[in-house]
Write a protein that holds these residues in place. Structure first.
Motif, PDB file in Angstrom:
ATOM      1  N   UNK A   2      16.987  -5.684  74.717  1.00  0.00           N
ATOM      2  CA  UNK A   2      18.069  -5.729  73.742  1.00  0.00           C
ATOM      3  C   UNK A   2      17.539  -5.326  72.372  1.00  0.00           C
ATOM      4  N   UNK A   3      18.178  -4.371  71.707  1.00  0.00           N
ATOM      5  CA  UNK A   3      17.693  -3.942  70.391  1.00  0.00           C
ATOM      6  C   UNK A   3      17.735  -5.078  69.382  1.00  0.00           C
ATOM      7  N   UNK A   4      16.783  -5.060  68.468  1.00  0.00           N
ATOM      8  CA  UNK A   4      16.767  -5.987  67.345  1.00  0.00           C
ATOM      9  C   UNK A   4      16.973  -5.186  66.071  1.00  0.00           C
ATOM     10  N   UNK A   5      17.852  -5.695  65.195  1.00  0.00           N
ATOM     11  CA  UNK A   5      18.199  -4.959  63.991  1.00  0.00           C
ATOM     12  C   UNK A   5      17.808  -5.772  62.769  1.00  0.00           C
ATOM     13  N   UNK A   6      17.073  -5.107  61.875  1.00  0.00           N
ATOM     14  CA  UNK A   6      16.507  -5.778  60.713  1.00  0.00           C
ATOM     15  C   UNK A   6      17.094  -5.261  59.421  1.00  0.00           C
ATOM     16  N   UNK A   7      17.132  -6.135  58.427  1.00  0.00           N
ATOM     17  CA  UNK A   7      17.423  -5.749  57.054  1.00  0.00           C
ATOM     18  C   UNK A   7      16.223  -6.093  56.195  1.00  0.00           C
ATOM     19  N   UNK A   8      15.968  -5.300  55.182  1.00  0.00           N
ATOM     20  CA  UNK A   8      14.836  -5.541  54.287  1.00  0.00           C
ATOM     21  C   UNK A   8      15.361  -5.729  52.867  1.00  0.00           C
TER      22      UNK A   8
END
Length: 306
Positions: A2-8
């Motif tokens: 499952x893809x993991x989506x990040x914010x910085x």
């Protein structure tokens, strides 16, 4: 997977480093970026596009406000690389949106804020990790295994030294602003050495006597002194510690010396060394340990729990 989506949050130098590291992990996408200087976020978004693009979104979203980015519908976790004073409010806001958090050090110099983050983390069911990466190094884990084995006896003394040029490259930046970077060089950088000490040894501080010098700036750049440490289950025992952190040096250097009853251990510039007195200092290896490999299990993240 499952893809993991990040914010910085924070698109300066550390934000770029986190972008590059995350882009090296298959199935992880940097989906959103935030910086009060929106152009900085847009520049980093173009760099992100050169690595990999989230197929569910097409392009990296950019925001001027971290709170708006936390509400982005596709995020799983955020990386906070903003000036130090913003860490706790941004962690709390991210947890409120149901996001896991990796935050650059330090968390805070205020104990009550640590308690606040701990409570919010538990209530959210999410994880908060602070970026003290030294404990993930293989040689650091070997040294911890050696100390934990008990073979070399109790710790009798500790000496820590750290140095770098924290003055010249930071002139005119937020790191010389006592409001945004309280504690200066000590508060921002020397947590790495202290984290290693307490993680490696399990010791606790009893007393600390320290002197700080701003060296002509508005924040402390030199800190030196001594402390008394104790074992958690033997608070009557006293272990001396001497420390010296020099932020006006010309180079980066680190030494963490730990003397035990039957051996001396030293981390020098990320290399773990040791001697039992029968030979000069030499690199610590798995063959020096009489137990099975201590590296089978991952070292846990630094999670703030009570």
């Amino acid at each position: 997977m499952t893809p993991l989506r990040a914010g910085i949050v924070g698109c300066g130098w550390f934000g770029r480093v986190h972008l590059e590291r995350l882009s090296e992990i298959s199935g992880v996408y940097v989906t959103a970026l935030s910086d009060p200087f929106l152009e900085a976020a847009q520049v980093l978004a173009r760099k992100a596009a050169a690595h990999q693009i989230d197929p569910a979104q097409g392009k990296v979203a950019t925001y001027a406000r971290a709170l708006e980015m936390f509400a982005h519908p596709k995020l799983d976790f955020v990386v906070i690389a903003s000036p130090n004073k913003h860490h706790v409010p941004q962690i709390l806001a991210a947890l409120a949106q149901g996001l896991h958090v990796l935050c650059e050090k330090p968390l805070t110099l205020i104990p009550e804020e640590v308690t606040q983050v701990d409570a919010a983390m538990k209530a959210s069911g999410k994880r908060v990790a602070i970026a003290y990466q030294s404990r993930y190094r293989r040689n650091a884990r070997l040294l911890k295994a050696a100390l934990d084995s008990g073979k070399w006896g109790k710790i009798v003394a500790v000496n820590i030294f750290g140095s770098e040029d924290w003055k010249t490259p930071n002139i005119g930046t937020w790191r010389h602003d006592p409001e945004r970077c309280p504690g200066g060089y000590f508060g921002d950088a020397n947590g790495h050495q202290l984290d290693m000490l307490f993680w490696l040894t399990g010791l606790q501080p009893r007393e600390v006597h320290a002197t700080m010098d701003t060296c002509g700036t508005r924040v402390p750049l030199m800190t030196w002194g001594q402390a008394t440490l104790t074992e958690a289950d033997n608070t009557q025992q006293t272990i001396p510690m001497v420390f010296n952190f020099v932020g006006i040096a010309r180079h980066w250097r680190e030494e963490i010396a730990i003397q035990t009853e039957r051996a001396d251990f030293l981390i020098r510039d990320t290399v773990a060394l040791w001697t039992d007195g029968n030979k000069p200092f030499a690199p610590l290896t798995e063959s020096d340990l009489e137990t099975a490999s201590p590296l089978i299990d991952d070292t846990p993240c630094l999670l703030y729990t009570s």
